[in-house]
Design an enzyme around this catalytic site. Structure first.
Site, PDB file in Angstrom:
ATOM      1  CG  LEU A  15      -1.790   1.204   1.443  1.00  0.00           C
ATOM      2  CD1 LEU A  15      -2.855   1.318   0.369  1.00  0.00           C
ATOM      3  CD2 LEU A  15      -2.448   1.177   2.821  1.00  0.00           C
ATOM      4  CB  SER A 108       2.930   2.320  11.997  1.00  0.00           C
ATOM      5  OG  SER A 108       2.636   1.673  13.192  1.00  0.00           O
ATOM      6  CB  SER A 109       0.843   6.300  14.883  1.00  0.00           C
ATOM      7  OG  SER A 109      -0.237   5.459  14.575  1.00  0.00           O
ATOM      8  CB  CYS A 110       1.602   0.926  16.850  1.00  0.00           C
ATOM      9  SG  CYS A 110       2.899   0.143  15.888  1.00  0.00           S
ATOM     10  CE1 TYR A 137       5.164  -3.868  11.635  1.00  0.00           C
ATOM     11  CE2 TYR A 137       4.313  -1.906  12.708  1.00  0.00           C
ATOM     12  CZ  TYR A 137       4.752  -2.560  11.566  1.00  0.00           C
ATOM     13  OH  TYR A 137       4.795  -1.891  10.373  1.00  0.00           O
ATOM     14  CE  LYS A 141       8.028  -1.025  10.791  1.00  0.00           C
ATOM     15  NZ  LYS A 141       8.751  -0.896   9.526  1.00  0.00           N
ATOM     16  CG  ASN A 166      -4.981   4.832  11.307  1.00  0.00           C
ATOM     17  OD1 ASN A 166      -4.387   3.845  11.718  1.00  0.00           O
ATOM     18  ND2 ASN A 166      -5.629   5.660  12.118  1.00  0.00           N
ATOM     19  CG  HIS A 180      -6.117  -0.808   8.694  1.00  0.00           C
ATOM     20  ND1 HIS A 180      -5.084  -0.585   7.812  1.00  0.00           N
ATOM     21  CD2 HIS A 180      -5.583  -1.504   9.718  1.00  0.00           C
ATOM     22  CE1 HIS A 180      -3.973  -1.117   8.282  1.00  0.00           C
ATOM     23  NE2 HIS A 180      -4.244  -1.677   9.447  1.00  0.00           N
TER      24      HIS A 180
HETATM   25  N1  LIG Z   1      -1.015   0.694   5.923  1.00  0.00           N
HETATM   26  C1  LIG Z   1      -1.015   1.631   6.868  1.00  0.00           C
HETATM   27  O1  LIG Z   1      -2.072   2.112   7.317  1.00  0.00           O
HETATM   28  C2  LIG Z   1       0.286   2.150   7.390  1.00  0.00           C
HETATM   29  C3  LIG Z   1       0.222   3.237   8.252  1.00  0.00           C
HETATM   30  C4  LIG Z   1       1.390   3.729   8.762  1.00  0.00           C
HETATM   31  C5  LIG Z   1       2.607   3.156   8.428  1.00  0.00           C
HETATM   32  N2  LIG Z   1       2.661   2.111   7.580  1.00  0.00           N
HETATM   33  C6  LIG Z   1       3.990   1.523   7.347  1.00  0.00           C
HETATM   34  O2  LIG Z   1       4.317   1.396   5.984  1.00  0.00           O
HETATM   35  C7  LIG Z   1       5.142   0.245   5.814  1.00  0.00           C
HETATM   36  C8  LIG Z   1       4.523  -0.617   4.718  1.00  0.00           C
HETATM   37  O3  LIG Z   1       3.190  -0.916   5.080  1.00  0.00           O
HETATM   38  P1  LIG Z   1       2.072  -1.321   3.995  1.00  0.00           P
HETATM   39  O4  LIG Z   1       0.760  -1.061   4.633  1.00  0.00           O
HETATM   40  O5  LIG Z   1       2.418  -0.735   2.682  1.00  0.00           O
HETATM   41  O6  LIG Z   1       2.317  -2.908   3.978  1.00  0.00           O
HETATM   42  P2  LIG Z   1       2.027  -3.951   2.799  1.00  0.00           P
HETATM   43  O7  LIG Z   1       0.950  -3.430   1.914  1.00  0.00           O
HETATM   44  O8  LIG Z   1       1.867  -5.277   3.444  1.00  0.00           O
HETATM   45  O9  LIG Z   1       3.413  -3.954   2.005  1.00  0.00           O
HETATM   46  C9  LIG Z   1       4.599  -4.459   2.561  1.00  0.00           C
HETATM   47  C10 LIG Z   1       5.510  -4.844   1.440  1.00  0.00           C
HETATM   48  O10 LIG Z   1       6.724  -5.375   1.999  1.00  0.00           O
HETATM   49  C11 LIG Z   1       7.081  -6.548   1.278  1.00  0.00           C
HETATM   50  N3  LIG Z   1       7.866  -7.445   2.119  1.00  0.00           N
HETATM   51  C12 LIG Z   1       7.521  -7.991   3.305  1.00  0.00           C
HETATM   52  N4  LIG Z   1       8.493  -8.798   3.756  1.00  0.00           N
HETATM   53  C13 LIG Z   1       9.486  -8.759   2.817  1.00  0.00           C
HETATM   54  C14 LIG Z   1      10.753  -9.391   2.704  1.00  0.00           C
HETATM   55  N5  LIG Z   1      11.194 -10.236   3.647  1.00  0.00           N
HETATM   56  N6  LIG Z   1      11.504  -9.140   1.607  1.00  0.00           N
HETATM   57  C15 LIG Z   1      11.055  -8.312   0.645  1.00  0.00           C
HETATM   58  N7  LIG Z   1       9.877  -7.679   0.688  1.00  0.00           N
HETATM   59  C16 LIG Z   1       9.094  -7.905   1.771  1.00  0.00           C
HETATM   60  C17 LIG Z   1       5.762  -7.162   0.914  1.00  0.00           C
HETATM   61  O11 LIG Z   1       5.898  -8.061  -0.138  1.00  0.00           O
HETATM   62  P3  LIG Z   1       4.997  -9.420  -0.124  1.00  0.00           P
HETATM   63  O12 LIG Z   1       3.569  -8.964   0.006  1.00  0.00           O
HETATM   64  O13 LIG Z   1       5.326 -10.053  -1.443  1.00  0.00           O
HETATM   65  O14 LIG Z   1       5.468 -10.199   1.066  1.00  0.00           O
HETATM   66  C18 LIG Z   1       4.929  -5.919   0.538  1.00  0.00           C
HETATM   67  O15 LIG Z   1       5.139  -5.557  -0.799  1.00  0.00           O
HETATM   68  C19 LIG Z   1       5.219  -0.457   7.171  1.00  0.00           C
HETATM   69  O16 LIG Z   1       6.416  -0.127   7.803  1.00  0.00           O
HETATM   70  C20 LIG Z   1       4.058   0.118   7.942  1.00  0.00           C
HETATM   71  O17 LIG Z   1       4.310   0.180   9.326  1.00  0.00           O
HETATM   72  C21 LIG Z   1       1.530   1.593   7.043  1.00  0.00           C
END
Ligand SMILES: NC(=O)c1ccc[n+]([C@@H]2O[C@H](COP(=O)([O-])OP(=O)(O)OC[C@H]3O[C@@H](n4cnc5c(N)ncnc54)[C@H](OP(=O)(O)O)[C@@H]3O)[C@@H](O)[C@H]2O)c1
Length: 322
Positions: A15, A108-110, A137, A141, A166, A180
């Protein structure tokens, strides 16, 4: 930051990562280094070392992480702490070895304490106990932030951790079991409208206040930070600075208000029934974004427009026949 700099976006299919790629391309950055999880497993230190040695990116956006909802975090804490620590350690260390100019680590904010005063300022980090369900987690972070700070202090690197609120946006998870609140409400309202329901169930009392940011806005903030003039970026990574920047909308709303906005956009005109047997969680959770605002950034896409865009994406990707 000129258009042909080499930028590695880790986790570009997620995402957050996919939004970063869209934003970089929209800004004319085509020299992007992208690897799927299958092509490069960031848990493998030797593979990460080979990758950085061969590619030598100048900038890194680390959006790869093991992420999940409350249930996944609560039932697989060992995987969450081990994988996130390993991904960050491998990428940050090899980025330093390869002489990367700037790196942003997404968290993330957690990371902030469970009983954190609101809005949550960067300096509230490590001032109280964490929420227990995603502590593994959060600790991973927090270790990432400390790694950025330590490498900056010892090696003079320019590594910054950013903490988005979020997020929602294209490619979101709409699975009602694990999504979510915002994507879940989009799906529920859409399905309720399709069935012609007179009412729709919303988890909890509707009273908690939350903050939401469109993923493309988050990406815009990251690209803005990555491209900050040298003297501004240097302040973030100064020897005793906490290299941490919140990324948020700076505004929150109640879940009931959010449900109302979504219903309006989706065209569901029934009423909401609040399932108060489901937990509300913290009454208010909102980031203080004054640090980012002082650097000169604010969101470009308002919540109403962003929800409309997300709904469009949901319909296109899930209900193309509608
Ligand atoms: N979504 C939210 O609301 C939100 C809010 C605040 C912060 N964030 C932060 O943004 C970051 C990404 O979150 P997201 O929501 O974008 O997560 P996501 O949609 O699950 O994307 C995570 C990506 O990381 C890849 N990945 C995971 N393990 C890996 C590994 N061992 N080697 C290579 N690639 C790997 C995944 O690939 P695969 O799917 O192929 O495993 C996926 O493409 C996180 O740090 C999260 O804390 C997200």
């Amino acid at each position: 930051m000129n258009g042909d700099v080499k930028i590695y976006v880790a986790g570009h299919r997620g995402l957050a990562g996919s939004a970063l790629v869209r934003r970089l391309r929209a800004k004319g950055h085509e020299n992007l280094v992208l690897r799927t999880h299958a092509e490069l497993d960031l848990l493998d230190p030797a593979a990460v070392r080979r990758f950085f040695a061969a590619e030598r990116p100048e900038y890194v956006l680390l959006a790869a992480a093991k992420v999940g909802g409350i249930l996944a975090n609560d039932t697989h804490p060992a995987e969450f702490i081990q994988q996130n620590l390993a991904i960050q350690t491998n990428v940050i260390h090899e980025a330093w070895r390869a002489g990367v100019k700037r790196l942003l680590l997404l968290g993330s904010s957690c990371i902030y304490p469970r009983e954190c005063p609101q809005p949550m300022k960067e300096e509230y980090l490590l001032t109280g106990p964490l929420e227990s369900t995603n502590r593994a987690y959060a600790v991973a972070k927090i270790a990432g932030i400390e790694m950025c700070r330590s490498y900056n202090r010892q090696y003079g690197t320019h590594f910054v951790a950013v903490m988005p609120t979020n997020l929602f946006g294209p490619g979101d998870n709409y699975d009602l079991e694990s999504s979510h609140v915002l994507p879940a409400l989009i799906r529920k309202a859409h399905e309720a409208k399709q069935r012609g329901d007179k009412q729709m169930l919303v988890w909890g009392s509707g009273n908690p206040r939350r903050e939401f940011l469109y993923s493309d806005d988050m990406a815009d903030a990251c690209v803005f930070l990555l491209a900050l003039p040298e003297e501004r970026f240097a302040e973030l990574v100064a020897r005793d600075a906490l290299p941490l920047v919140n990324i948020g909308a700076g505004k929150d709303l109640t879940i009931a208000e959010l449900a109302g906005l979504i219903a309006e956009i989706v065209g569901f005109d029934g009423r909401f029934v609040y399932d108060t047997t489901k937990p509300d969680g913290t009454l208010r959770k909102v980031l203080d974004v004054s640090r980012l605002a002082a650097l000169g950034w604010k969101p470009q896409i308002g919540l109403r427009k962003a929800v409309a865009l997300a709904y469009e994406d949901f319909v296109t990707s899930h209900y193309t026949s509608v």
